[in-house]
Design a protein around this motif. Structure first.
Motif, PDB file in Angstrom:
ATOM      1  N   GLU A  48       0.775  -1.395   0.161  1.00 17.68           N
ATOM      2  CA  GLU A  48      -0.051   0.154   0.062  1.00 17.68           C
ATOM      3  C   GLU A  48       0.802   1.171   0.015  1.00 17.68           C
ATOM      4  OE1 GLU A  48      -2.674  -0.110   3.315  1.00 17.68           O
ATOM      5  OE2 GLU A  48      -1.218   0.865   4.605  1.00 17.68           O
ATOM      6  N   LYS A  49       1.954   1.117   0.566  1.00 18.03           N
ATOM      7  CA  LYS A  49       2.833   2.460   0.399  1.00 18.03           C
ATOM      8  C   LYS A  49       3.026   2.831  -0.833  1.00 18.03           C
ATOM      9  CE  LYS A  49       6.196  -0.248   2.369  1.00 18.03           C
ATOM     10  NZ  LYS A  49       7.167  -1.054   2.987  1.00 18.03           N
ATOM     11  N   PHE A  58      -3.789   3.060  -0.418  1.00 12.79           N
ATOM     12  CA  PHE A  58      -4.732   2.395   0.552  1.00 12.79           C
ATOM     13  C   PHE A  58      -5.846   1.494  -0.262  1.00 12.79           C
ATOM     14  CE2 PHE A  58      -3.297   5.711   3.353  1.00 12.79           C
ATOM     15  CZ  PHE A  58      -2.642   4.736   4.513  1.00 12.79           C
ATOM     16  N   PHE A  86      -0.634  12.040  -7.788  1.00 13.95           N
ATOM     17  CA  PHE A  86      -1.550  12.895  -7.109  1.00 13.95           C
ATOM     18  C   PHE A  86      -1.032  14.275  -6.913  1.00 13.95           C
ATOM     19  CE2 PHE A  86      -2.874   8.613  -6.194  1.00 13.95           C
ATOM     20  CZ  PHE A  86      -4.322   8.826  -6.396  1.00 13.95           C
ATOM     21  N   SER A  87      -0.046  14.491  -6.259  1.00 14.85           N
ATOM     22  CA  SER A  87       0.398  15.690  -5.999  1.00 14.85           C
ATOM     23  C   SER A  87       1.686  16.155  -6.967  1.00 14.85           C
ATOM     24  CB  SER A  87       0.945  15.699  -4.382  1.00 14.85           C
ATOM     25  OG  SER A  87       1.015  14.499  -4.033  1.00 14.85           O
ATOM     26  N   TRP A  88       1.953  15.130  -7.646  1.00 11.07           N
ATOM     27  CA  TRP A  88       3.325  15.105  -8.398  1.00 11.07           C
ATOM     28  C   TRP A  88       2.908  15.189  -9.906  1.00 11.07           C
ATOM     29  CZ3 TRP A  88       6.911  16.065  -5.040  1.00 11.07           C
ATOM     30  CH2 TRP A  88       6.610  15.559  -3.894  1.00 11.07           C
ATOM     31  N   GLN A  89       2.633  16.275 -10.312  1.00  8.10           N
ATOM     32  CA  GLN A  89       2.287  16.715 -11.702  1.00  8.10           C
ATOM     33  C   GLN A  89       3.346  16.148 -12.636  1.00  8.10           C
ATOM     34  OE1 GLN A  89      -0.484  19.351 -11.827  1.00  8.10           O
ATOM     35  NE2 GLN A  89      -1.275  17.763 -13.290  1.00  8.10           N
ATOM     36  N   VAL A 117       0.848   7.296   5.565  1.00  5.86           N
ATOM     37  CA  VAL A 117      -0.118   7.431   6.521  1.00  5.86           C
ATOM     38  C   VAL A 117      -1.647   8.129   6.314  1.00  5.86           C
ATOM     39  CG1 VAL A 117      -0.321   8.709   8.716  1.00  5.86           C
ATOM     40  CG2 VAL A 117       1.824   8.029   7.932  1.00  5.86           C
ATOM     41  N   ASP A 118      -2.256   7.504   6.737  1.00  9.21           N
ATOM     42  CA  ASP A 118      -3.889   8.027   6.499  1.00  9.21           C
ATOM     43  C   ASP A 118      -4.355   9.193   7.132  1.00  9.21           C
ATOM     44  OD1 ASP A 118      -6.379   8.026   5.615  1.00  9.21           O
ATOM     45  OD2 ASP A 118      -6.924   6.231   6.545  1.00  9.21           O
ATOM     46  N   LYS A 129       1.422  20.098  -7.491  1.00  7.53           N
ATOM     47  CA  LYS A 129       0.195  20.533  -6.647  1.00  7.53           C
ATOM     48  C   LYS A 129       0.081  20.699  -5.269  1.00  7.53           C
ATOM     49  CE  LYS A 129      -2.524  18.103  -9.577  1.00  7.53           C
ATOM     50  NZ  LYS A 129      -3.435  16.780  -9.678  1.00  7.53           N
ATOM     51  N   SER A 130       1.297  19.864  -4.722  1.00 10.96           N
ATOM     52  CA  SER A 130       1.449  19.914  -3.331  1.00 10.96           C
ATOM     53  C   SER A 130       2.641  20.789  -2.848  1.00 10.96           C
ATOM     54  CB  SER A 130       1.581  18.638  -2.802  1.00 10.96           C
ATOM     55  OG  SER A 130       1.982  18.615  -1.384  1.00 10.96           O
ATOM     56  N   MET A 181       6.078  14.115   3.063  1.00  7.63           N
ATOM     57  CA  MET A 181       5.712  14.432   1.778  1.00  7.63           C
ATOM     58  C   MET A 181       4.252  14.090   1.678  1.00  7.63           C
ATOM     59  SD  MET A 181       7.150  12.276  -1.487  1.00  7.63           S
ATOM     60  CE  MET A 181       5.522  11.850  -2.846  1.00  7.63           C
ATOM     61  N   GLU A 182       3.505  15.361   1.430  1.00  9.61           N
ATOM     62  CA  GLU A 182       2.008  14.849   1.282  1.00  9.61           C
ATOM     63  C   GLU A 182       1.788  14.317  -0.304  1.00  9.61           C
ATOM     64  OE1 GLU A 182      -1.236  17.528   3.075  1.00  9.61           O
ATOM     65  OE2 GLU A 182      -0.991  18.339   0.841  1.00  9.61           O
ATOM     66  N   GLU A 183       0.722  13.592  -0.381  1.00 10.75           N
ATOM     67  CA  GLU A 183       0.258  13.266  -1.607  1.00 10.75           C
ATOM     68  C   GLU A 183      -1.158  12.926  -1.473  1.00 10.75           C
ATOM     69  OE1 GLU A 183       1.596   9.582  -4.299  1.00 10.75           O
ATOM     70  OE2 GLU A 183       0.360   8.984  -2.787  1.00 10.75           O
ATOM     71  N   GLY A 184      -1.856  13.935  -2.225  1.00 11.89           N
ATOM     72  CA  GLY A 184      -3.392  14.080  -1.875  1.00 11.89           C
ATOM     73  C   GLY A 184      -3.832  14.184  -0.676  1.00 11.89           C
ATOM     74  N   TYR A 226      -3.155  11.808   1.533  1.00 15.02           N
ATOM     75  CA  TYR A 226      -2.503  10.973   2.436  1.00 15.02           C
ATOM     76  C   TYR A 226      -0.862  11.699   2.585  1.00 15.02           C
ATOM     77  CZ  TYR A 226      -5.962   7.801   0.998  1.00 15.02           C
ATOM     78  OH  TYR A 226      -7.195   7.381   0.617  1.00 15.02           O
ATOM     79  N   LEU A 241       3.282  10.506   3.035  1.00 15.33           N
ATOM     80  CA  LEU A 241       4.371   9.477   2.765  1.00 15.33           C
ATOM     81  C   LEU A 241       5.440   9.910   3.933  1.00 15.33           C
ATOM     82  CD1 LEU A 241       4.584   8.617  -0.935  1.00 15.33           C
ATOM     83  CD2 LEU A 241       3.509   7.406   0.905  1.00 15.33           C
TER      84      LEU A 241
END
Lengths: 345, 155
Positions: free
Chosen positions: A31-32, A36, A136-139, B30-31, B68-69, B104-107, B109, B111
């Motif tokens: 999941e990492k 999830f 997601f955050s990494w365009q 991490v959730d 985006k983040s 590091m934020e991802e959406g 969640y 990491l």
């Protein structure tokens, strides 16, 4: 008699248990990267609609051997664990089965088809898009980075018929469109392009398991200058290499509120960054920040001897199992070595 | 003492056979959002008797252009005496100290990422020092896992 009953009970509950086992295995190991809810992240999405294209053989082999050079490492699971994991990923959807016989198409024709229809996404060398997985955050250039089609792990796992099936029918809700309906691919065209992809497979004897790096973990240079002067020279050199230099820190800074000794000032950390480089690197490997910022450390020992220490980034980078970033790191570390040598010259 | 040496032998054996596993970048998902994860990480590090020293923002690389983040930070930490002893004795280890964890934020969640300190163990000379490095490795692994679990239970 009683024992028998218990046995039956255990046997009856086994499938339930093993599903939980699959979820746990996924949660601990996958999941990492795959997210999830299997939505993808550092790894590809593993939605049920994607997995629906995959044979058990493909999944087993993929889990065991991973994708050498494309981030996912292999897992040393038992057959039983793999079965549980696959059951979890499928969540009830039936496994397809493919004939394992090779497809015999025209490689030359296949090359032409690949160039015209596939290259823009999967790359001229078939090694996939820049970066990996889903963003997601990494365009990056695409929402999902097109996977490598000639990765050793992929070609070892995939049946020709599975590759053909995916090209023909696409992957639901992704940029991988069904080429039969979208571009009127004929059976011959499908066979040709599959054969072209397969022609890149290396013989089983071929080994390119991430090469051991026969180099030091860090480079140490003796400085002919005093501590202060060395720091100044390094800072100047760093700036001339187009890095932005931050304020110096001492190595032990912040680790303690009081009682600093004068010696603590004798380990100076020079931090710097090249934004453009960094942006490119993070595109390929978002976790690369663990190596940031670039740094050179200047230390003076008890005898007053000054040394400059530089991490050999090749090491740190090898751990990502990411060919693209390993190649980029070789250039970066060369540049940093030159930079230090110039400063101390 | 005997037990200690024995444990070390077992550890060495294990790390030789599972080298590939040890050698991996440590990652946990991490959730929780960045802010909550960051706070939890700081608390957990203290609970493990390390001292958070300072953090480095890497937002520069992200909020420019099209990322985006902008939530990307590295937390440096350690135990003063330990880091001091190691860094004074072994200059080749200096670039890897103090210890650090990247957030590091991802959406929705976050990491947590760390390079495994275990690679440093081949650079030190005494068993005590190897044990220290092994403990760093194990602690960082548990810190990452513990932060992740905190939000697993809550959700």
């Amino acid at each position: 008699m009683k024992l028998k009953l218990e046995l039956i009970l255990v046997l009856a509950l086994l499938p339930l248990l093993s599903l939980a086992g699959g979820r746990e295995l996924y949660s601990e190991n996958c999941e990492k990267c795959h997210g999830f809810s299997q939505q993808g992240s550092l790894g590809l999405p593993l939605y049920r609609s994607t997995i629906a294209n995959h044979s058990d053989r493909y999944l087993q082999r993929t889990i065991k051997s991973g994708r050498p050079g494309r981030v996912m490492q292999g897992f040393n699971f038992s057959d039983n664990q793999i079965t549980e994991l696959i059951r979890f990923l499928r969540a009830g959807i039936k496994a397809p089965k493919y004939d394992v016989a090779a497809i015999k198409g025209n490689v030359k024709n296949g090359q032409g088809i690949y160039k015209k229809y596939c290259q823009s996404c999967h790359g001229y060398d078939l090694k996939g898009g820049q970066g990996i997985g889903k963003n997601f955050s990494w365009q990056k250039d695409r929402l999902v980075s097109p996977p490598s089609l000639i990765n050793r792990g992929f070609l070892y796992s995939a049946e020709d018929q599975m590759i053909k099936h995916i090209i023909a029918n696409g992957i639901k809700n992704t940029e991988m469109v069904p080429f039969v309906t979208a571009f009127n691919f004929t059976d011959q065209m499908l066979n040709d392009v599959v054969s072209f992809i397969r022609s890149h497979e290396k013989p089983p004897s071929y080994k390119n398991i991430i090469r051991r790096i026969r180099e030091p973990v860090s480079f140490i240079y003796d400085s002919p200058y005093k501590l202060k002067e060395t720091v100044k020279k390094i800072r100047n050199s760093v700036a001339s290499y187009n890095f932005r230099v931050y304020a110096n820190r001492t190595l032990l800074e912040g680790l303690r509120k009081e009682n600093f000794s004068v010696d603590d000032k004798k380990q100076v950390v020079i931090r710097f960054c090249n934004f453009n480089n960094m942006q490119n690197f993070l595109k390929i490997e978002p976790r690369l920040g663990v190596m940031l910022p670039c740094r050179v450390t200047v230390v003076e020992d008890e005898q007053g001897k000054v040394r400059v220490v530089l991490a050999n980034y090749k090491y740190a980078v090898a751990r990502f199992n990411n060919e693209q970033i390993s190649e980029a790191a070789i250039i970066l570390i060369k540049e940093m070595q030159e930079m230090v040598e110039e400063a101390l010259w | 003492m005997v037990i200690r040496v024995l444990t070390l032998c077992i550890i060495m054996l294990l790390s030789a056979t599972t080298f590939a596993v040890y050698n991996k970048i440590l990652t946990e998902r991490v959730d929780a959002n960045f802010v909550d994860t960051w706070a939890a990480l700081n608390e957990t590090i203290v609970a493990y008797h390390y001292h958070p020293a300072y953090f480095q923002r890497c937002d520069f690389a992200l909020n420019k252009l099209n990322y985006k983040s902008d939530k990307y930070r590295i937390l440096f930490f350690g135990e003063y005496d330990e880091i001091k002893k190691m860094s004074n004795k072994y200059p080749e280890i200096v670039p890897f100290l103090p210890l650090k964890i990247t957030v590091m934020e991802e959406g929705n969640y976050t990491l947590l990422i760390a390079t495994p300190p275990i690679i440093l163990s081949s650079l030190v000379k005494t068993n005590d020092e190897r044990m220290t490095i092994f403990r760093w490795q194990e602690d960082i692994k548990s810190i990452l896992k513990q932060v992740r679990r905190q939000f697993q239970l809550g959700g």
